[in-house]
Design a protein around this motif. Structure first.
Motif, short mmCIF file in Angstrom:
data_model
loop_
_atom_site.label_atom_id
_atom_site.label_comp_id
_atom_site.label_asym_id
_atom_site.label_seq_id
_atom_site.Cartn_x
_atom_site.Cartn_y
_atom_site.Cartn_z
N THR A 163 0.85 -1.19 0.00
CA THR A 163 0.00 0.00 0.00
C THR A 163 0.88 1.24 0.00
O THR A 163 1.82 1.35 0.81
N VAL A 164 0.58 2.17 -0.91
CA VAL A 164 1.36 3.40 -1.01
C VAL A 164 1.10 4.26 0.22
O VAL A 164 -0.05 4.53 0.58
N VAL A 165 2.19 4.69 0.85
CA VAL A 165 2.09 5.61 1.99
C VAL A 165 2.24 7.04 1.51
O VAL A 165 1.45 7.93 1.84
N ARG A 166 3.28 7.28 0.70
CA ARG A 166 3.53 8.62 0.14
C ARG A 166 4.52 8.49 -1.02
O ARG A 166 5.14 7.44 -1.20
N GLN A 167 4.66 9.54 -1.76
CA GLN A 167 5.65 9.58 -2.82
C GLN A 167 7.04 9.65 -2.21
O GLN A 167 7.25 10.26 -1.15
N ALA A 168 8.00 9.03 -2.86
CA ALA A 168 9.39 9.11 -2.43
C ALA A 168 9.98 10.44 -2.88
O ALA A 168 9.40 11.13 -3.73
N VAL A 224 7.99 5.04 -4.63
CA VAL A 224 7.10 5.40 -3.53
C VAL A 224 7.55 4.74 -2.23
O VAL A 224 8.31 3.77 -2.24
N VAL A 225 7.08 5.31 -1.13
CA VAL A 225 7.22 4.67 0.17
C VAL A 225 5.95 3.86 0.40
O VAL A 225 4.83 4.39 0.29
N ALA A 226 6.10 2.57 0.66
CA ALA A 226 4.94 1.70 0.79
C ALA A 226 5.10 0.82 2.03
O ALA A 226 6.19 0.66 2.57
N LYS A 227 3.99 0.25 2.45
CA LYS A 227 4.02 -0.69 3.57
C LYS A 227 3.36 -1.99 3.12
O LYS A 227 2.48 -1.99 2.25
#
Length: 202
Positions: free
Chosen positions: A70-75, A97-100
């Motif tokens: 799941t995308v948390v925010r753009q890198a 992206v930063v994802a979890k």
């Protein structure tokens, strides 16, 4: 074919030297190897490579798991050119992206990953591949990639085998040419001093 014609031509030729006949036989043997042994070498190498790669792909499918991230925010650098080393295909652009995600063992992970989504927003989901502990890995090799790699291995082996056969033929011919030149030098040394003299038979 030219080797067979050469052998036929030298059969009853009174000018035929032993080296001429040997060269024709060498050429015939090289041609025979090129149409029989070389394809067999390529097919064998390709088959063994395919078997090994299929086993590797099977192990990869057992050890790697497709996981939803799941995308948390753009890198910080959200767009980067991408290359898929398993398929050999180049992607024009990927989103960074930063994802979890949750690993197969239930542990939670967060990290910077690439996605093929051209525009990824927080909450978007996409597929990543992880090992059992949740570490990012490449996706398992697919059957198409296995076939391509095996074909390349077989073609390479056939080319190498063909090159070795041709190199061996050239080395033998080079040795025969040197032998002929040495025979010519010896013959000329024997008759050269008397060349053109009256009564010398030249």
């Amino acid at each position: 074919m030219r080797a067979a014609v050469g052998l036929w031509r030298w059969r009853h030729n009174p000018l035929c030297r032993a080296t001429d006949l040997l060269e024709a036989w060498v050429a015939f043997a090289a041609a025979l190897l090129l149409v029989t042994a070389v394809p067999v070498a390529g097919w064998t190498a390709g088959s063994l490579s395919e078997e090994s790669l299929r086993e590797s792909a099977r192990v990869q499918r057992l050890e790697r798991t497709a996981t939803k991230a799941t995308v948390v925010r753009q890198a910080p650098h959200p767009r980067t050119p991408g290359f898929d080393p398993e398929s050999g295909r180049s992607e024009d652009v990927r989103s960074l992206v930063v994802a979890k995600w949750t690993a197969p063992d239930g542990s939670s992970h967060t990290g910077t990953v690439t996605t093929r989504k051209r525009s990824a927003h927080p909450g978007d989901t996409f597929t990543i591949w992880t090992d059992a502990s949740g570490l990012l890995v490449h996706r398992p090799m697919d059957p198409a990639s296995v076939g391509v790699h095996a074909a390349l291995a077989g073609s390479g082996a056939a080319l190498i085998a063909g090159g070795l056969v041709e190199c061996a033929r050239r080395l033998v011919v080079w040795g025969l040419v040197r032998h002929r030149l040495a025979d010519l030098d010896r013959a000329w040394s024997a008759v050269g001093p008397d060349w053109g003299r009256t009564g010398a038979g030249s």
